[in-house]
Design an enzyme around this catalytic site. Structure first.
Site, PDB file in Angstrom:
ATOM      1  N   TYR A 168       3.858  39.901 -47.775  1.00 53.61           N
ATOM      2  CA  TYR A 168       2.870  41.049 -46.969  1.00 53.61           C
ATOM      3  C   TYR A 168       3.817  41.755 -45.965  1.00 53.61           C
ATOM      4  CZ  TYR A 168      -1.300  38.649 -48.376  1.00 53.61           C
ATOM      5  OH  TYR A 168      -2.348  38.221 -49.033  1.00 53.61           O
TER       6      TYR A 168
ATOM      7  N   LYS B 285       6.182  26.894 -53.783  1.00 52.72           N
ATOM      8  CA  LYS B 285       6.324  27.357 -55.233  1.00 52.72           C
ATOM      9  C   LYS B 285       8.008  27.214 -55.234  1.00 52.72           C
ATOM     10  CE  LYS B 285       5.276  27.942 -59.488  1.00 52.72           C
ATOM     11  NZ  LYS B 285       3.977  27.175 -60.264  1.00 52.72           N
TER      12      LYS B 285
ATOM     13  N   ASP C 246       0.079  25.807 -57.069  1.00 52.32           N
ATOM     14  CA  ASP C 246      -0.996  25.624 -58.068  1.00 52.32           C
ATOM     15  C   ASP C 246      -1.746  24.483 -58.201  1.00 52.32           C
ATOM     16  OD1 ASP C 246       1.535  25.143 -58.793  1.00 52.32           O
ATOM     17  OD2 ASP C 246       1.643  25.895 -60.934  1.00 52.32           O
TER      18      ASP C 246
ATOM     19  N   ASP D 104      -3.405  32.781 -47.675  1.00 53.99           N
ATOM     20  CA  ASP D 104      -4.616  33.773 -47.842  1.00 53.99           C
ATOM     21  C   ASP D 104      -5.456  33.558 -49.037  1.00 53.99           C
ATOM     22  OD1 ASP D 104      -5.848  35.898 -46.991  1.00 53.99           O
ATOM     23  OD2 ASP D 104      -4.763  37.524 -47.908  1.00 53.99           O
TER      24      ASP D 104
END
Ligand code: NAI
Length: 341
Positions: A129, A176, A209, A233
């Site tokens: 972002y 991740k 995930d 988010d």
């Protein structure tokens, strides 16, 4: 002799789409709970373009900086016209680094069979972002993911300190780092250092995930979660879906001495102006604001009124399966606040 109550000076950004409708609802509820507010109404978002030549006028940032507290409706960033995100701009300008989003099924609405009571701490100032994008070559675009030790450490401190103060048990860091070894690796290293300072809390790490799947199947295992900006988010909306949708999940953007309270949802252009927006998320965000201001008695009363109101399953807006308008829902909620006087 009646004693005149102190008025709190608070900035109000009504925002775009359903923003003016849901922030008006929150103002009514706050007033009914006996909190006197001198609202300073300031523009931002697509609507601000009509009167100011920008989506984020300086006067808006100055107002929030001065008053230190704001209630905000959602803002629309015009797409494809070269505008950078207004929300990201506001959070960066005020250094609102900690985005806190409590997700609870105890409010009486849940699409899940197990109880959910988790709190998301989302880093609010960097990651993908940061808005650093470029066209590298024809047909090739690049976005830069920025992760710093400073920002990762301070969001971790917010999460662990809150978990400690509120006697929570577990903090999950979501990442991740198996793929993004440098950026998410740095995020994890930073969180681990903070975790070591809180031996009373169990610290766990989970890949994003798997986290999404675990949240859908076994959300009860999550307590406090700390995430980077993008994962935070996406996971926020997933969690909202578990407890009744975007109409019921509140949020706070907190910096060192400034705070802006707003729901998780956006400007909902598909229902804007129809009078059917669910105001609960913004009312709950306003309630977080009252607690931030130390007004716990008033916040407890609004919270109890919401629980009572929802227990009756009447006067619900269409997103919750009812037929009520925003105004009808607010009127019914106000009656409950009056009952709890
Ligand atoms: P959205 O959250 O506005 O809407 C998603 C879906 O949820 C829509 O079907 C909408 O009708 C429904 N919904 C959202 N809030 C609701 C409420 N209070 N009551 C009943 N239904 C509700 O997300 P979307 O469509 O992706 O974004 C629309 C605009 O909002 C975009 O311009 C986006 O940039 C902006 N946005 C602004 C945010 C903010 O200011 N914090 C956050 C998210 C999006």
């Amino acid at each position: 002799m009646s004693v005149k109550k102190k008025a709190f000076k608070i900035s109000l950004i009504p925002g775009d789409g359903i923003g003016p409708e849901v922030t008006a609802a929150a103002r009514k509820v706050i007033a009914e709970a006996g909190v006197v507010v001198d609202w300073e109404i300031v523009p931002a978002g697509a609507g601000a373009l009509d009167t100011h030549d920008t989506t984020l006028p300086d006067e808006t940032i100055e107002s929030v900086r001065k008053n230190k507290v704001a209630l905000k409706g959602p803002l629309t960033t015009p797409i494809g016209k070269g505008f950078s995100s207004v929300n990201v701009g506001l959070r960066k300008a005020l250094d609102l680094y900690s985005n806190i989003r409590p997700v609870r099924s105890s409010l009486g609405i849940s699409y899940h069979h197990t109880p959910i009571d988790l709190v998301i701490f989302r880093e609010n100032t960097e990651d993908l972002y940061a808005g650093l994008e470029q066209d590298v070559a024809p047909g090739v675009a690049q976005s830069l993911k920025i992760i710093t030790e400073r920002a990762s450490t301070r969001i971790a401190k917010s999460a662990f300190e809150w978990a400690h103060q509120n006697k929570r048990q577990t903090v999950h860091a979501v990442h991740k780092a198996n793929i993004m070894k440098k950026s998410d690796g740095l995020f994890l290293q930073s969180v681990r250092k903070v975790a070591a300072e809180y031996p009373d809390l169990t610290y766990k790490e989970i890949i994003v995930d798997n986290c999404a799947m675990q949240l859908v199947m076994h959300p009860e295992q999550f307590d406090v979660m700390v995430l980077g900006n993008l994962y935070g988010d996406i996971i926020s909306d997933l969690c909202a879906g578990l407890v009744g949708g975007l109409g019921v999940v509140p949020g706070a953007n907190i910096g060192d001495d400034v705070a802006v309270f707003e729901s998780v949802h956006g400007s909902a252009p598909d229902i804007a102006g129809k009078g059917v927006a669910n105001p609960l998320a913004t009312i709950l965000s306003a309630n977080m604001m009252l607690r931030y201001l130390g007004l716990h008695k008033e916040a407890d009363r609004i919270q109890a009124a919401i629980v009572l109101f929802l227990s009756e399953r009447q006067h619900l807006t269409p997103d919750m399966g009812g037929h009520a308008t925003t105004d009808e829902m607010v009127d019914a909620l106000i009656k409950k606040i009056q009952l709890l006087r």
